[in-house]
Design a protein around this motif. Structure first.
Motif, PDB file in Angstrom:
ATOM      1  N   ALA A  53      22.964 -16.075  10.631  1.00 36.28           N
ATOM      2  CA  ALA A  53      23.144 -15.958   9.186  1.00 36.28           C
ATOM      3  C   ALA A  53      21.855 -15.579   8.469  1.00 36.28           C
ATOM      4  O   ALA A  53      21.884 -15.188   7.300  1.00 36.28           O
ATOM      5  CB  ALA A  53      23.671 -17.270   8.617  1.00 36.28           C
ATOM      6  N   ALA A  54      20.720 -15.678   9.166  1.00 32.97           N
ATOM      7  CA  ALA A  54      19.435 -15.344   8.544  1.00 32.97           C
ATOM      8  C   ALA A  54      18.955 -13.946   8.926  1.00 32.97           C
ATOM      9  O   ALA A  54      17.861 -13.552   8.555  1.00 32.97           O
ATOM     10  CB  ALA A  54      18.387 -16.374   8.956  1.00 32.97           C
ATOM     11  N   ARG A  55      19.766 -13.201   9.673  1.00 35.03           N
ATOM     12  CA  ARG A  55      19.302 -11.919  10.201  1.00 35.03           C
ATOM     13  C   ARG A  55      20.127 -10.761   9.654  1.00 35.03           C
ATOM     14  O   ARG A  55      21.299 -10.614   9.962  1.00 35.03           O
ATOM     15  CB  ARG A  55      19.374 -11.923  11.732  1.00 35.03           C
ATOM     16  N   LEU A  56      19.478  -9.944   8.853  1.00 39.14           N
ATOM     17  CA  LEU A  56      20.113  -8.749   8.318  1.00 39.14           C
ATOM     18  C   LEU A  56      19.681  -7.511   9.083  1.00 39.14           C
ATOM     19  O   LEU A  56      20.446  -6.569   9.247  1.00 39.14           O
ATOM     20  CB  LEU A  56      19.767  -8.585   6.832  1.00 39.14           C
ATOM     21  N   VAL A  57      18.434  -7.478   9.565  1.00 36.21           N
ATOM     22  CA  VAL A  57      17.895  -6.331  10.298  1.00 36.21           C
ATOM     23  C   VAL A  57      18.003  -6.546  11.805  1.00 36.21           C
ATOM     24  O   VAL A  57      18.548  -5.715  12.534  1.00 36.21           O
ATOM     25  CB  VAL A  57      16.429  -6.073   9.896  1.00 36.21           C
ATOM     26  N   ARG A  92      17.550 -24.818   1.110  1.00 33.64           N
ATOM     27  CA  ARG A  92      18.941 -25.033   1.518  1.00 33.64           C
ATOM     28  C   ARG A  92      19.253 -24.206   2.762  1.00 33.64           C
ATOM     29  O   ARG A  92      18.626 -23.186   3.024  1.00 33.64           O
ATOM     30  CB  ARG A  92      19.886 -24.639   0.389  1.00 33.64           C
ATOM     31  N   ALA A  93      20.242 -24.653   3.512  1.00 38.30           N
ATOM     32  CA  ALA A  93      20.653 -23.935   4.718  1.00 38.30           C
ATOM     33  C   ALA A  93      21.116 -22.525   4.373  1.00 38.30           C
ATOM     34  O   ALA A  93      21.747 -22.295   3.340  1.00 38.30           O
ATOM     35  CB  ALA A  93      21.777 -24.700   5.414  1.00 38.30           C
ATOM     36  N   VAL A  94      20.781 -21.575   5.229  1.00 37.17           N
ATOM     37  CA  VAL A  94      21.191 -20.188   5.022  1.00 37.17           C
ATOM     38  C   VAL A  94      22.569 -19.991   5.634  1.00 37.17           C
ATOM     39  O   VAL A  94      22.786 -20.286   6.807  1.00 37.17           O
ATOM     40  CB  VAL A  94      20.181 -19.225   5.683  1.00 37.17           C
ATOM     41  N   ARG A  95      23.487 -19.489   4.818  1.00 42.88           N
ATOM     42  CA  ARG A  95      24.859 -19.326   5.300  1.00 42.88           C
ATOM     43  C   ARG A  95      25.262 -17.860   5.441  1.00 42.88           C
ATOM     44  O   ARG A  95      26.301 -17.563   6.009  1.00 42.88           O
ATOM     45  CB  ARG A  95      25.837 -20.032   4.355  1.00 42.88           C
ATOM     46  N   ALA A  96      24.465 -16.943   4.929  1.00 39.09           N
ATOM     47  CA  ALA A  96      24.754 -15.516   5.040  1.00 39.09           C
ATOM     48  C   ALA A  96      23.439 -14.758   4.966  1.00 39.09           C
ATOM     49  O   ALA A  96      22.482 -15.216   4.325  1.00 39.09           O
ATOM     50  CB  ALA A  96      25.691 -15.069   3.916  1.00 39.09           C
ATOM     51  N   PRO A  97      23.349 -13.586   5.611  1.00 38.20           N
ATOM     52  CA  PRO A  97      22.090 -12.836   5.624  1.00 38.20           C
ATOM     53  C   PRO A  97      21.829 -12.106   4.305  1.00 38.20           C
ATOM     54  O   PRO A  97      21.678 -10.889   4.267  1.00 38.20           O
ATOM     55  CB  PRO A  97      22.300 -11.858   6.791  1.00 38.20           C
ATOM     56  N   VAL A  98      21.772 -12.852   3.219  1.00 39.58           N
ATOM     57  CA  VAL A  98      21.458 -12.298   1.902  1.00 39.58           C
ATOM     58  C   VAL A  98      20.466 -13.237   1.212  1.00 39.58           C
ATOM     59  O   VAL A  98      20.367 -14.415   1.560  1.00 39.58           O
ATOM     60  CB  VAL A  98      22.732 -12.139   1.027  1.00 39.58           C
ATOM     61  N   GLY A  99      19.736 -12.708   0.223  1.00 37.44           N
ATOM     62  CA  GLY A  99      18.781 -13.535  -0.494  1.00 37.44           C
ATOM     63  C   GLY A  99      17.532 -13.802   0.323  1.00 37.44           C
ATOM     64  O   GLY A  99      17.353 -13.289   1.428  1.00 37.44           O
TER      65      GLY A  99
END
Length: 566
Positions: free
Chosen positions: A337-341, A293-300
């Motif tokens: 939305a896929a980048r936390l770092v 599924r599309a990533v909507r937030a940088p979690v998971g």
């Protein structure tokens, strides 16, 4: 009746960019059992190592021209399909022998000679000082001591101390730690005591200044980091190892130019079953969660599934590797939305290397009037002040230093008969400077030509000139898609080294990897080949591929990484 077991489908890989790092990794992935496709935005391979052929008969390497550590190249040409060989020694005993350096004849190994001809270059560099004197840097202890005694006799004892301390840094920093991927803090902390003991964390210029009093010697033994995008005033002293890398294995040239080496890598990659496609720019790296599924937030969990090309076409693969600019890979191709770092804030805050103005020119030969060598470093009247202007203040000074490359002194085939092909490279600020290169570029070109003619490096140059073109930071920003037009990726300062340099395995997205100058260990032709081996080892680890598998498709059971088909 027992039905035959269907063959295990091969894993697939997409590599963005066909620079030396991307080609080296492509060859290694084919040896790991992947089916690999390299997507190249330009019309020919090489990236920064692109080679240009002109209608009037000149051949210009657009980027790197200095080749070191020939056994890295030999190792790539020795690889075979589905024979990983990642557990082989990084430095076999024979390449560390006292007589390992080839000084004459052909310098490539037996497998290299099947693809390209390498020859040693001596001196490594002729380094010209502003007063007209020069130093032939050739790695020979007798020659080095003689020249120091002539130019700076007060520094002869200092050279002996520098030589031994640089050797210690080389042995620890290059031979023992060169292939270490610093993926976590403990891996970095384990080596800090040794680096402190070797005094390898102070700046390189400060380090050399401990041994040399004469400004000329300080420049001779610190300038080389400029060839990998590093400011000698700010890179850590671990880069003193470059002196010993060159001394141990020499400087080499691929007949036909670096482009000939690039073409040889392409040939090897295709022989191993790899595919390369040109004119295929990548617009986006496709990232989903582990359910697709599309990533909507940088979690998971976030997983790279393939790429979307600039044409709109989508390509799926089990892994995606970027050999492009690190900053623009994340800023332009990985959804926020896929980048936390690797967030926009972190990427934009990173210090980028300087950029370049490079002039490619051809001129008529006039007897034996050139005192130049194959590689020439022409230093201006200021060293520290000029570096501060380029890297810190980001302004163009009233003077400049340059690297002048005249390959036709070794290989006349790069120019029409009776002519020389040359390029001269001038370090300049990247595009955070705000300089208008459509104005400043032509002006600087004229200043460089005036300098070369008036100072006698190329007498009567203007009258002999038959071809002239140049690139500026705008070429790096546009054609090569480098953030701010940087020429070498993130600047190799201490706070952007080891663990703090971009990781070869993405911290944000599974199945996404980096290779090349923007990843560990850093910039420079040998480093990007090392980067490819480091990244290949990480991929092998993630996919459960034993690094010493030699026959058949490497086993991939137990892989912790989801497939693109999941």
């Amino acid at each position: 009746m027992t039905l035959p077991t269907p063959p295990t489908p091969r894993k697939t890989a997409l590599i963005i960019g066909s620079g030396i790092g991307g080609l080296s990794l492509g060859i290694r992935l084919q040896s790991l059992g992947f089916d690999t496709t390299i997507l190249e935005r330009l019309d020919a391979p090489g990236g920064r190592a692109y080679q240009k052929r002109t209608e009037d008969g000149y051949v210009f390497d657009m980027g790197p021209t200095v080749i070191t550590v020939p056994h890295f190249i030999e190792e790539l040409f020795a690889l075979e399909r589905d024979k990983a060989m990642l557990a082989e020694p990084d430095y076999p005993a024979q390449v560390l022998a006292e007589d390992a350096r080839v000084r004459e004849g052909e310098s490539g190994g037996p497998r290299t000679r099947d693809y390209v001809k390498l020859v040693p270059i001596l001196p490594f560099y002729r380094i010209y000082f502003d007063d007209g004197t020069f130093f032939d840097y050739d790695g020979d202890p007798v020659s080095t001591r003689r020249q120091i005694s002539e130019l700076a006799p007060e520094d002869l004892a200092g050279y002996e101390r520098f030589h031994e301390d640089a050797r210690a840094i080389f042995e620890r920093g290059f031979l023992e730690l060169g292939y270490t991927h610093f993926g976590d803090v403990p891996s970095m902390l384990r080596v800090v005591p040794d680096l402190m003991r070797l005094d390898a964390v102070r700046t390189l210029f400060s380090f050399t200044s401990k041994y040399f009093e004469n400004p000329k010697m300080r420049q001779v033994f610190s300038f080389e980091t400029l060839l990998v995008g590093g400011n000698p005033l700010s890179v850590p002293a671990i880069y003193a190892m470059i002196h010993f890398v060159e001394k141990t294995w020499g400087i080499h040239y691929a007949m036909g130019g670096t482009g000939a080496l690039v073409r040889a890598f392409v040939q090897k990659f295709e022989e191993l079953g790899g595919t390369i496609e040109y004119g295929q720019g990548v617009d986006e790296i496709l990232v989903t969660d582990d359910r697709g599924r599309a990533v909507r937030a940088p979690v998971g969990r976030r997983v790279a599934r393939g790429v979307r090309l600039e044409s709109g076409q989508e390509r799926r693969a089990d892994i995606v590797v970027s050999n492009g600019d690190w900053a623009n890979t994340y800023l332009r191709r990985v959804p926020a939305a896929a980048r936390l770092v690797n967030t926009d804030l972190r990427v934009k805050a990173a210090r980028q290397s300087m950029s370049l103005l490079v002039i490619y020119f051809g001129f008529r030969r006039e007897g034996a009037d050139l005192q130049l060598r194959h590689h020439n470093i022409i230093l201006g009247p200021r060293y520290e002040a000029l570096l501060t202007e380029i890297f810190g203040q980001k302004v163009l000074g009233q003077d400049f230093s340059q690297y002048l490359h005249v390959p036709t002194l070794t290989d006349p085939s790069l120019a029409p008969e009776g002519h020389h092909a040359a390029y001269t490279l001038v370090p300049v600020p990247h595009n955070a400077s705000g300089l208008d290169w459509t104005v400043e570029g032509p002006k600087l070109v004229e200043r460089v030509y005036d300098f070369l003619e008036e100072r006698g490096y190329i007498p009567n140059l203007r009258a002999r000139l038959t071809h002239s073109e140049f690139i500026t930071p705008d070429y790096f920003a546009g054609t090569l898609d480098s953030y701010l037009g940087n020429a070498f990726g993130p600047e190799p300062v201490l706070i952007q080294s080891a663990f703090f340099r971009p990781h070869n395995r993405s911290e944000d997205v599974r199945n996404l990897y980096m290779v090349g100058a923007g990843a560990q260990p850093g910039g420079g032709t040998p480093s990007v080949m090392m980067s490819a081996k480091m990244t290949a080892r990480l991929i092998a680890e993630d996919f459960g591929i034993h690094p010493s598998v030699r026959d058949g498709v490497p086993e991939q059971a137990g892989s912790r990484v989801p497939s693109a088909a999941d």
